[in-house]
Design an enzyme around this catalytic site. Structure first.
Site, PDB file in Angstrom:
ATOM      1  N   LYS A  66      71.094 -13.198  66.183  1.00  0.00           N
ATOM      2  CA  LYS A  66      72.205 -14.591  67.028  1.00  0.00           C
ATOM      3  C   LYS A  66      72.053 -15.819  66.521  1.00  0.00           C
ATOM      4  O   LYS A  66      71.908 -17.016  66.310  1.00  0.00           O
ATOM      5  CB  LYS A  66      71.038 -14.216  68.398  1.00  0.00           C
ATOM      6  CG  LYS A  66      70.848 -13.610  68.683  1.00  0.00           C
ATOM      7  CD  LYS A  66      69.385 -13.540  69.908  1.00  0.00           C
ATOM      8  CE  LYS A  66      68.486 -12.247  70.185  1.00  0.00           C
ATOM      9  NZ  LYS A  66      67.277 -11.690  70.070  1.00  0.00           N
ATOM     10  N   GLU A  71      61.797   9.333  72.627  1.00  0.00           N
ATOM     11  CA  GLU A  71      61.868   9.526  74.950  1.00  0.00           C
ATOM     12  C   GLU A  71      62.337  10.753  74.910  1.00  0.00           C
ATOM     13  O   GLU A  71      63.012  10.846  76.409  1.00  0.00           O
ATOM     14  CB  GLU A  71      61.840   7.698  74.627  1.00  0.00           C
ATOM     15  CG  GLU A  71      60.550   6.701  74.967  1.00  0.00           C
ATOM     16  CD  GLU A  71      60.648   6.221  72.934  1.00  0.00           C
ATOM     17  OE1 GLU A  71      61.387   6.765  72.657  1.00  0.00           O
ATOM     18  OE2 GLU A  71      59.712   5.281  73.218  1.00  0.00           O
ATOM     19  N   THR A 130      56.201   8.044  69.329  1.00  0.00           N
ATOM     20  CA  THR A 130      56.803   7.485  68.454  1.00  0.00           C
ATOM     21  C   THR A 130      55.687   7.030  67.328  1.00  0.00           C
ATOM     22  O   THR A 130      54.963   6.726  67.013  1.00  0.00           O
ATOM     23  CB  THR A 130      57.471   6.129  69.601  1.00  0.00           C
ATOM     24  OG1 THR A 130      56.507   5.530  69.434  1.00  0.00           O
ATOM     25  CG2 THR A 130      58.184   6.359  71.051  1.00  0.00           C
ATOM     26  N   TRP A 172      75.947 -12.843  68.955  1.00  0.00           N
ATOM     27  CA  TRP A 172      74.841 -12.150  68.921  1.00  0.00           C
ATOM     28  C   TRP A 172      76.001 -11.092  67.575  1.00  0.00           C
ATOM     29  O   TRP A 172      77.609 -11.500  67.902  1.00  0.00           O
ATOM     30  CB  TRP A 172      75.238 -10.607  70.274  1.00  0.00           C
ATOM     31  CG  TRP A 172      74.000 -10.745  70.898  1.00  0.00           C
ATOM     32  CD1 TRP A 172      74.109 -12.001  71.224  1.00  0.00           C
ATOM     33  CD2 TRP A 172      73.679 -10.442  71.538  1.00  0.00           C
ATOM     34  NE1 TRP A 172      72.605 -12.467  72.375  1.00  0.00           N
ATOM     35  CE2 TRP A 172      72.223 -11.218  72.830  1.00  0.00           C
ATOM     36  CE3 TRP A 172      73.792  -9.407  72.217  1.00  0.00           C
ATOM     37  CZ2 TRP A 172      71.655 -10.346  72.891  1.00  0.00           C
ATOM     38  CZ3 TRP A 172      73.002  -8.418  72.866  1.00  0.00           C
ATOM     39  CH2 TRP A 172      72.158  -9.377  73.271  1.00  0.00           C
TER      40      TRP A 172
HETATM   41  P1  ADP Z   1      60.943   4.671  66.870  1.00  0.00           P
HETATM   42  O1  ADP Z   1      61.545   4.614  67.628  1.00  0.00           O
HETATM   43  O2  ADP Z   1      59.549   5.435  66.633  1.00  0.00           O
HETATM   44  O3  ADP Z   1      61.548   4.484  65.901  1.00  0.00           O
HETATM   45  P2  ADP Z   1      62.952   7.447  66.966  1.00  0.00           P
HETATM   46  O4  ADP Z   1      63.273   8.203  66.047  1.00  0.00           O
HETATM   47  O5  ADP Z   1      62.504   7.598  68.472  1.00  0.00           O
HETATM   48  O6  ADP Z   1      61.365   6.323  66.743  1.00  0.00           O
HETATM   49  O7  ADP Z   1      63.750   6.357  67.126  1.00  0.00           O
HETATM   50  C1  ADP Z   1      65.211   6.421  68.354  1.00  0.00           C
HETATM   51  C2  ADP Z   1      66.228   5.044  67.469  1.00  0.00           C
HETATM   52  O8  ADP Z   1      66.337   5.415  66.254  1.00  0.00           O
HETATM   53  C3  ADP Z   1      67.281   4.651  68.972  1.00  0.00           C
HETATM   54  O9  ADP Z   1      66.440   3.957  69.969  1.00  0.00           O
HETATM   55  C4  ADP Z   1      67.693   4.152  67.656  1.00  0.00           C
HETATM   56  O10 ADP Z   1      67.296   2.888  67.577  1.00  0.00           O
HETATM   57  C5  ADP Z   1      67.837   4.274  66.262  1.00  0.00           C
HETATM   58  N1  ADP Z   1      68.974   5.449  66.226  1.00  0.00           N
HETATM   59  C6  ADP Z   1      68.549   6.899  66.504  1.00  0.00           C
HETATM   60  N2  ADP Z   1      70.141   7.306  66.135  1.00  0.00           N
HETATM   61  C7  ADP Z   1      70.540   7.020  65.779  1.00  0.00           C
HETATM   62  C8  ADP Z   1      72.239   6.352  65.520  1.00  0.00           C
HETATM   63  N3  ADP Z   1      72.600   7.803  65.258  1.00  0.00           N
HETATM   64  N4  ADP Z   1      72.140   5.570  64.891  1.00  0.00           N
HETATM   65  C9  ADP Z   1      71.964   4.505  65.131  1.00  0.00           C
HETATM   66  N5  ADP Z   1      70.751   4.261  65.250  1.00  0.00           N
HETATM   67  C10 ADP Z   1      69.830   5.257  65.959  1.00  0.00           C
END
Ligand code: ADP
Length: 553
Positions: A444, A331, A186, A449
């Site tokens: 918050k 993940e 990640t 929220w």
């Molecule tokens: P990292 O967790 O290391 O930033 P990832 O690429 O796995 O790398 O990121 C996943 C996260 O990206 C998701 O949990 C979400 O918060 C965000 N994300 C992915 N796609 C979208 C989307 N279409 N809209 C909003 N957030 C997104």
């Protein structure tokens, strides 16, 4: 009683075997680090992947050894996708945009045996080589002529020499389909990088599901250009999907600016592309400035961060490119949800359809989702109630690689395991999920929220705004209040008052940001996402200062 069907394991090597046998002449086009455009076919790719598997065997690579890559999207990287995983070793794609300390940490944590790299990353290799304790050699992904001279790296090998020296006579081994195939860390926006270890089976199931019509809808008639990097969650699975369906692949290499991308999209008649919103922003600016249009692109997958309604509208209504809004995570292999319409949505007005498309969409087969409250109880699918988003499925992580901490999973009342995504979302009656925030980014205010994505989307709809981020800033009365941080378009003239007035009537009044900070550049992380933690560090106390002093700051 078992079924009487053939036992064929779900293996990544079967994808390139299929592509060679049934789509052997289909092209793979790459913009190379060396500067030129390279073309060959799936048949060539398969031959060279077999040569690479032989080369790795002679280098002493054993099943389950980790082989690192620091590389752009290109044909040699694709050969490693199949050569490494196909022979039973584990392809470890490293994100070169990470800080060198993180790259060294990751290579050591993964115990990489070899690291392949594109020449762009030679300085990075020089910086980390001595710290990578388990690496036996570094392999420059180039030919003899372009090999760096006097690089000062012990054990530097040449990719094309390895290929040349190796026979293409190789049969892919029949592996256990649960064996690990690929490792991806990640990007660390959520703490230390953690390794997600995919298996052949999980990758294959993800490939089948993601290619479906109601997912990415890929076919042999497509020309796919993944802008999303192959070093980040397997370019959302597109290198595998292209082989499964026999689509032509176009790789942009290191040239990710609007102009270079446009050239390739146009010249190769790309029909489907994929990337994060920040990349599309620069492509759209280029197309707008030059007055061009897209000659062949019909669909674009936008994910990794929320696609703003403004971007969606521009792609669809101005340029006739359908937007597939997708959500996923490292993940999850990574596809979780994709926003494709159900039959009833087709009858909606344009405005209503845009509202649906701004959601992250419904699950791809194999993924199940739910939202829960603080007590862990499932919340209703009413499109309004938001809660923590949990997922499960055969392509969802069950533990991190060499994890010394607690299991990441959460168990519900029935003992079922779920993976908490760290995202906050709503789900509507049709099963369409919408991310309202990352749990750590939620604002918050007085116990209520406020979702930052809605506020950012409104700012982005203003014609003078180029980038916007909304953060929780400390507030004496309400604990936290939204603070909007904005980069304006070149030559645009915009005041705080004008932008805040733009919120009127679009949102509950108390959601309106308390103030606006104009800056020149928004900090982006290794995968092109806004680094809100840095913004919070810089501007978290902004609202604690008296209003007259803020403008000077
Ligand atoms: P990292 O967790 O290391 O930033 P990832 O690429 O796995 O790398 O990121 C996943 C996260 O990206 C998701 O949990 C979400 O918060 C965000 N994300 C992915 N796609 C979208 C989307 N279409 N809209 C909003 N957030 C997104």
């Amino acid at each position: 009683m078992n079924g009487l069907m053939m036992q064929k394991k779900l293996l990544i090597s079967s994808l390139i075997v299929h592509a060679d046998r049934h789509h052997g002449d289909t092209e793979i086009v790459s913009r190379r680090v060396e500067g030129d455009i390279h073309r060959y076919t799936f048949r060539d790719c398969h031959r060279r992947a077999r040569q690479m598997a032989n080369a790795l065997t002679s280098l002493g690579v054993k099943p389950s050894d980790r082989i690192g890559t620091l590389a752009w999207n290109g044909y040699r990287h694709l050969e490693l996708y199949y050569g490494v995983s196909g022979m039973g070793a584990i392809l470890h794609t490293i994100n070169p945009r990470l800080h060198e300390d993180q790259v060294a940490y990751i290579a050591n944590h993964a115990e990489d045996q070899y690291i392949f790299f594109d020449l762009t990353f030679l300085p990075l290799i020089k910086a980390v080589a001595e710290r990578c304790k388990t690496v036996k050699a570094f392999i420059a992904m180039t030919d003899y002529v372009h090999m760096p001279k006097d690089a000062g790296i012990d054990n530097l090998l040449c990719y094309e020499e390895l290929i040349q020296q190796s026979s293409s006579d190789y049969s892919w081994p029949v592996l256990d389909e649960d064996a690990a195939s690929t490792l991806c860390y990640t990007s660390g926006t959520t703490g230390n990088p953690k390794g997600v270890l995919y298996s052949h089976r999980s990758s294959m199931l993800h490939t089948y599901a993601a290619a479906l019509p109601d997912a990415l809808n890929c076919s042999a008639r497509d020309v796919i250009l993944p802008v999303v990097p192959m070093f980040h969650v397997n370019a959302w699975g597109l290198p595998y999907i292209a082989c499964m369906v026999g689509a032509k692949l176009v790789f942009p290499g290191p040239a990710l600016d609007g102009r270079s991308l446009y050239e390739l999209l146009d010249a190769e008649q790309v029909t489907l592309s994929a990337g994060v919103p920040t990349v599309w922003q620069s492509l759209l600016s280029h197309v707008e400035e030059t007055g061009q249009s897209f000659s062949s692109m019909r669909r674009t997958i936008i994910g990794g961060a929320a696609c703003t309604p403004a971007m969606l509208c521009k792609f669809q209504e101005t340029y006739g490119v359908a937007v597939l809004h997708a959500w996923g995570m490292t993940e999850l292999s990574p596809m979780g949800t994709i926003c494709t319409m159900k039959a009833r949505h087709l009858k909606m007005s344009l405005e209503e359809r845009h509202a649906v498309q701004s959601k992250q969409g419904r699950v791809v087969f194999g993924v199940d989702i739910k939202i829960v409250g603080q007590d862990g109880m499932e919340l209703p699918w009413d499109g309004a109630t938001s809660g923590d988003l949990l997922v499960r499925g055969p392509s969802v992580v069950c533990d991190y690689f060499r994890n010394e901490g607690e299991s990441p999973l959460q168990f519900d009342g029935e003992g079922q395991a779920w993976f908490p995504t760290g995202d906050v979302a709503t789900i509507d009656a049709d099963g369409f999920m919408q991310i309202t925030d990352r749990s750590k980014d939620v604002i918050k205010s007085g116990g209520e929220w406020i979702g930052s994505i809605d506020l950012e989307n409104i700012a982005m709809a203003h014609p003078a705004v180029s980038q916007a981020a909304c953060i929780a800033a400390k507030h004496a009365k309400w604990d936290e209040r939204p603070l909007l941080i904005v980069v304006t378009k070149r030559q645009a003239d915009l005041t705080r008052e004008e932008l805040l007035a733009f919120y009127e009537g679009k949102i509950a009044k108390w959601w309106t940001p308390d103030d606006v900070v104009f800056i020149d550049e928004i900090p982006l992380g290794a995968t092109g996402k806004i680094l809100k933690n840095q913004l919070r560090e810089r501007y978290g106390d902004f609202l604690m200062q008296p209003a007259e002093r803020r403008r000077v700051a």
